[in-house]
Design a protein around this motif. Structure first.
Motif, PDB file in Angstrom:
ATOM      1  N   ASN A 177       0.819  -1.221   0.000  1.00 47.43           N
ATOM      2  CA  ASN A 177       0.000   0.000   0.000  1.00 47.43           C
ATOM      3  C   ASN A 177       0.847   1.263   0.000  1.00 47.43           C
ATOM      4  OD1 ASN A 177      -1.721  -2.063   2.065  1.00 47.43           O
ATOM      5  ND2 ASN A 177      -2.850  -1.167   0.340  1.00 47.43           N
ATOM      6  N   GLY A 178       2.166   1.104  -0.156  1.00 46.88           N
ATOM      7  CA  GLY A 178       3.043   2.257  -0.190  1.00 46.88           C
ATOM      8  C   GLY A 178       3.452   2.697   1.204  1.00 46.88           C
TER       9      GLY A 178
ATOM     10  N   SER B  71      -0.170   5.672   1.295  1.00 47.08           N
ATOM     11  CA  SER B  71       0.048   6.540   0.133  1.00 47.08           C
ATOM     12  C   SER B  71      -0.749   6.117  -1.090  1.00 47.08           C
ATOM     13  CB  SER B  71       1.544   6.579  -0.220  1.00 47.08           C
ATOM     14  OG  SER B  71       2.027   5.280  -0.528  1.00 47.08           O
ATOM     15  N   ASP B  72      -1.349   4.946  -1.102  1.00 46.83           N
ATOM     16  CA  ASP B  72      -2.195   4.540  -2.230  1.00 46.83           C
ATOM     17  C   ASP B  72      -3.665   4.908  -1.998  1.00 46.83           C
ATOM     18  OD1 ASP B  72      -2.901   2.744  -0.266  1.00 46.83           O
ATOM     19  OD2 ASP B  72      -2.800   0.973  -1.565  1.00 46.83           O
TER      20      ASP B  72
ATOM     21  N   ARG C 257     -10.826   2.010   0.634  1.00 48.85           N
ATOM     22  CA  ARG C 257     -10.023   2.822  -0.289  1.00 48.85           C
ATOM     23  C   ARG C 257     -10.968   3.705  -1.094  1.00 48.85           C
ATOM     24  NH1 ARG C 257      -5.424   0.676  -4.623  1.00 48.85           N
ATOM     25  NH2 ARG C 257      -4.678   2.760  -5.225  1.00 48.85           N
TER      26      ARG C 257
ATOM     27  N   LYS D 181      -6.030   9.243  -4.058  1.00 44.41           N
ATOM     28  CA  LYS D 181      -4.607   9.527  -3.904  1.00 44.41           C
ATOM     29  C   LYS D 181      -4.215   9.352  -2.446  1.00 44.41           C
ATOM     30  CE  LYS D 181      -4.014  12.618  -7.886  1.00 44.41           C
ATOM     31  NZ  LYS D 181      -3.528  13.944  -8.352  1.00 44.41           N
ATOM     32  N   ALA D 182      -2.977   9.640  -2.132  1.00 48.04           N
ATOM     33  CA  ALA D 182      -2.427   9.366  -0.813  1.00 48.04           C
ATOM     34  C   ALA D 182      -3.238  10.023   0.303  1.00 48.04           C
ATOM     35  CB  ALA D 182      -0.978   9.841  -0.743  1.00 48.04           C
TER      36      ALA D 182
END
Length: 974
Positions: free
Chosen positions: A693-694, A711-712, A732, A736-737
């Motif tokens: 997921n960054g 960040s995703d 989600r 963006k982040a």
């Protein structure tokens, strides 16, 4: 004042007519002594006493036909005709009088009602040495007229003449009068007049005669109680204002509950409250018992009978103390009565008044004369003695310590007998359940002076308390003894509520309970005075003397009993013993140590630590902490407490936000430890890899959940208890982040800021996270802080933006590129890329400088990466310029208070009540002592990535950090 001889009235008021009906000749043979068939009840085969004639024309004894109907029958027993109504008619007085006349003409040796020439049993032993009085023929003639006149007015005139003769002829031989007036026909005629007359003078005269007869001869009362309407009639007269009826009601001795059902309380209060008339009218109304006295006795009987019916007693007492204070004053006057029964009844009424409304305690204490009460103690039975002791014990629960001691001096010194010796004798012979309250009063009187080395009163009293505490066969006795020990602290509110628990919590820093009591007293219009300096000094001195006497007895024997009580399964006993132990241990800290403190520690330490560790009630944990704080004030106690260091330290950390005492104890316990790491040591709990997921851009703990932003655009929900970092939900909805997660001050709402130019509001009340609002910010959100009305965020360009939840926005500080922000009470703090720090007043738009930034155009940027405001201090973190990566500023005057000499670049910061956590660039979290400004531990994440976010849960037990390479790691205290 000499006590008048007590007169008891063991008169039964049962319902069985057979037990009261004299043996009479029954039908079966003809003769002069055989009654007519119409004079005999067909059900009982006994002469009528209270005949009633039904609608079918058949006559039965009232008691017998009532039993017939109560068994479910609805027909006449003889004719078998259905009865349209089961409501019985009034007594057939004509038939009743005929039966009485027949009985007088056919005399029999009746055991209850004496005949014309037969004196009653009460007077058979009285020698008759005088010739018949000249008034006797006149009296006999009047009684004959009373019994034979069919015209009511003539009978009424006879009653008035008989009453006047009774009152005025002092030479009349009482024996002769009783012999004439106690004939059954005379008594029946007097009761008929009560039922039929409407003349007040006649009714008063009839009541007077019946009362005088009943007072002297129990057989008269027994006859009156045979017929139920007689009682109803007398009660009805009393309700109409004939106070003399109270005397007859008292002599008939109905139960307290039946009196309550009759609705007699209001008339009783009227009689008690009214003043006694003087002069001739007073002389005219002299009776065997004063109506006020009878009313006091009846009210006392009602309250005693309703003791188990809490609601009934409460209703009665509300009328007594809530409606008429003059009733209470009049009852207080009865404490000086010559008749001891009246005094005891008055004591019972006043005791229940105090318990119903503690505010009247002061009023009673101001005016009460205790000497007659103390003298009554000698002639009282066990139940009455207990009532007196409880009354005296309630009187000394005043909020004013000096006044309490004045009353104790009066109890000690008033009366014809030695109160202390009397109480001691009663204590030694009293039933088990009475001993705690007696011991309490005796001990308080003994401690009016400084405790002596030896006092038989004190020794016996404390021994009684300890033996009661240990009496496991009678838990109620144990509970009573434990509650007594708590009350001995001697501090009470104006309404008499013990303040021990509230004051102990206040000593530990929790004033909420004490303030609640004060607020309640003021809401109830009580003048709650938080003690003058003189009162406070007296209260402290009393508590010192009492604590010393209890704790030093047999070298701390009481602590053993309290320890046993704290192990009990009975919640009330456990709670009271715990509170008593806490008070005594806390009080020991102010006394010279004679070794008793060590005895207390041996008995109580393990149990106090157990409560401190596992109690669910935060107040109980704070109280146990208060007791433990007394132990650590000497070296031996400190050493013993340190043997439980793990449990104690964990509990103290949890209580830091509730009580400053926890902080103080942490400091004491940390002194002399081998290293700071021993005190603040953390251990790794779990690590989770979320690299898919960054970066982990934001983490926040709330209640039992942990929220992480990535960040995703993902937001993850984790468990914060038990199985730490167990994934519960993943959403989600940002494209963006997610750069920031924060909780609205109102709670139950989570706000997320994102580079997708939106801020979303999430409901977190339920198990699942769901979006309830979306706000278009019209710019990227790089960092977000919120209040209940606005959101402040760092946009893509310079300055900061303030967005109202209703849609309006404005741009502030446009000359600075802001890196981090913090919002507290309308003040927005900005940490900038040029290392400057500003404070913006959002109400006025005024900008103040906390730290000036660098003006070198070509110099390397040293931004303020993170900041947090807590307790008036602003913590800012960045690169280690001048050897200090973290600086601490005063938010009030912007002075630099201190700095932390960390040598690494700090990217995130969070501050707890005791520690400062620094998320560093090289994959580590440094832990610093907040007070001593020294590093106590470094937590490694096993990576060289930056620690971008860090958070501590509300209990400050768990630390969670997120990194730039997608890891989340949690630690807890070891």
């Amino acid at each position: 004042m000499a006590s008048a001889p007590r007169q008891r009235h063991p008169i039964s008021s049962g319902n069985s007519s057979s037990s009261r009906t004299p043996d009479r000749a029954m039908p079966g043979h003809q003769g002069k002594s055989t009654p007519m068939k119409d004079f005999v009840c067909p059900i009982t085969n006994q002469l009528f006493i209270g005949p009633v004639t039904l609608e079918t024309g058949q006559t039965y004894e009232r008691r017998a036909i009532m039993e017939w109907l109560e068994r479910g029958n609805s027909t006449c027993p003889i004719t078998r005709q259905p009865l349209r109504s089961t409501q019985l008619p009034r007594t057939n007085y004509v038939l009743k009088r005929l039966v009485s006349d027949w009985q007088e003409k056919n005399p029999k040796p009746l055991p209850r009602i004496p005949q014309e020439h037969e004196p009653s049993e009460t007077y058979k032993t009285k020698p008759s040495t005088h010739l018949p009085s000249p008034s006797r023929p006149q009296l006999r003639h009047l009684v004959a007229e009373l019994c034979t006149w069919e015209i009511l007015q003539e009978s009424e005139a006879a009653v008035l003449r008989i009453e006047r003769l009774w009152r005025e002829d002092a030479d009349m031989e009482e024996l002769e009068m009783m012999a004439v007036l106690t004939r059954l026909s005379a008594i029946n005629r007097l009761t008929e007049i009560l039922s039929n007359s409407v003349e007040v003078r006649v009714l008063r005269a009839a009541l007077f005669l019946l009362c005088e007869l009943g007072w002297r001869n129990e057989a008269v009362v027994s006859t009156l109680t045979q017929v139920e309407p007689d009682m109803d009639c007398v009660v009805a007269l009393f309700k109409k204002g004939l106070a003399e009826a109270a005397v007859l009601i008292h002599l008939l001795r109905p139960s307290g509950l039946s009196l309550l059902e009759m609705g007699i309380v209001e008339p009783l209060l009227e009689v008690i409250a009214q003043r006694v008339d003087d002069g001739a009218d007073r002389k005219r109304r002299i009776m065997c018992i004063e109506p006020k006295t009878a009313s006091v006795l009846l009210l006392g009987r009602i309250m005693a009978s309703c003791e188990e019916e809490g609601g009934a007693v409460s209703a009665v007492m509300s009328k007594v103390v809530g409606v008429r204070w003059k009733v209470v004053e009049s009852v207080m006057a009865s404490l000086q009565a010559e008749w001891i029964d009246e005094r005891i009844a008055a004591v019972g009424i006043l005791l229940r008044c105090i318990r119903q409304d503690g505010k009247c305690r002061n009023l009673i204490a101001d005016k009460v004369d205790l000497a007659p009460v103390l003298e009554s103690f000698v002639g009282a039975d066990d139940a009455e003695r207990l009532q007196i002791v409880r009354f005296l014990s309630e009187l000394v629960k005043l909020s004013r310590r000096l006044f309490n001691e004045q009353i104790l001096h009066i109890i000690k010194e008033e009366g014809a007998f030695s109160t202390m010796h009397t109480l001691l004798s009663y204590l030694q012979t009293a039933p088990l359940e009475n001993r705690p309250v007696v011991a309490c009063l005796l001990l308080q009187i003994d401690l009016l002076a400084e405790p002596r080395k030896m006092s038989i009163f004190r020794e016996e009293a404390i021994d009684a308390l300890i033996s009661s505490l240990r009496n496991t066969d009678f838990p109620s006795v144990q509970i009573a003894a434990a509650e007594v020990v708590v009350s001995l602290q001697g501090r009470f509110s104006v309404s008499g509520k013990p303040l021990a628990r509230a004051l102990l919590l206040k000593s530990a820093g929790l004033e909420k309970k004490y303030r609640a009591i004060v607020r309640q007293e003021k809401l109830e219009n009580v003048d709650f005075d938080e003690s003058s300096q003189e009162e406070q000094k007296a209260a402290d001195e009393w508590e010192r003397r009492m604590a010393y006497a209890l704790a030093s007895h047999e070298f701390g024997l009481l602590f053993e009993a309290l320890s046993d009580g704290m192990s009990s399964d009975h919640t009330e006993l456990n709670s009271s013993c715990f509170l008593s132990a806490t008070w005594l241990v806390h009080a020991l800290a102010a006394l010279p140590d004679t070794g008793v403190r060590g005895a207390a520690r041996v008995c109580l330490l393990k149990q106090l630590v157990s409560i401190f560790k596992s109690a669910k009630d935060i107040e109980d944990r704070v109280l146990s902490m208060l007791a433990l704080s007394s132990f650590i004030r000497d070296q031996e106690g400190l050493r013993d407490v340190r043997s439980f260091m793990k449990d104690v330290m964990k509990g103290l950390r949890e209580l830091r936000k509730y009580s400053p005492l926890a902080v103080e104890m942490l400091k004491i316990l940390s002194e002399g430890t081998g290293s700071s790491a021993d005190l603040w040591n953390h251990r790794e709990l779990v690590q989770v890899d979320c690299s898919s997921n960054g970066e982990v851009t934001s983490i926040i703990c709330f209640k039992d959940k942990i929220f992480s932003g990535h960040s995703d655009g993902t937001i993850k929900v984790w468990t914060g208890r038990g199985s730490i970092l167990h994934l519960v939900q993943e959403v989600r909805e940002h494209v963006k982040a997610v750069t920031s997660l924060t909780i609205l001050p109102s709670g139950e709402r989570l706000c997320s800021g994102s580079l997708d130019r939106t801020t979303k509001v999430w409901s977190i009340r339920t198990e699942s996270l769901h979006c309830v609002q979306v706000h278009d910010m019209k710019d990227q959100v790089h960092s977000l802080v919120v209040s209940n009305s606005i959101a402040c965020f760092i946009p893509q360009g310079a300055g900061v933006k303030v967005h109202s939840w209703n849609g309006a926005s404005k741009h502030l500080n446009p000359n600075k590129y802001v890196k981090c922000i913090s919002l507290v009470q309308g003040k927005l703090y900005c940490g900038c890329h040029d290392n400057s720090i500003q404070e913006i007043d959002l109400a006025t738009g005024t900008i103040s400088t906390v730290q000036n930034g660098s003006r070198r155009l070509l110099a390397k940027s040293n931004p303020v990466h993170a900041m947090q405001l807590q307790d008036g201090l602003l913590y800012t973190a960045g690169s280690p310029i001048d050897g200090a990566a973290v600086k601490i500023w005063s938010a009030s005057n912007y002075d630099l208070v201190a700095s932390l000499p960390s040598t690494v670049e700090v990217r995130s910061i969070t501050v707890s009540s005791e520690l400062i956590y620094l998320g560093c660039k090289g994959g580590a979290v440094e832990v610093w002592c907040k007070d001593k400004h020294r590093r106590v531990q470094t937590l490694q994440l096993g990576t060289s990535a930056k620690v971008l976010t860090i958070s501590v849960n509300s209990a400050e037990e768990i630390v969670v950090a997120g990194t730039s390479d997608g890891r989340i790691q949690a630690w807890g205290f070891s």
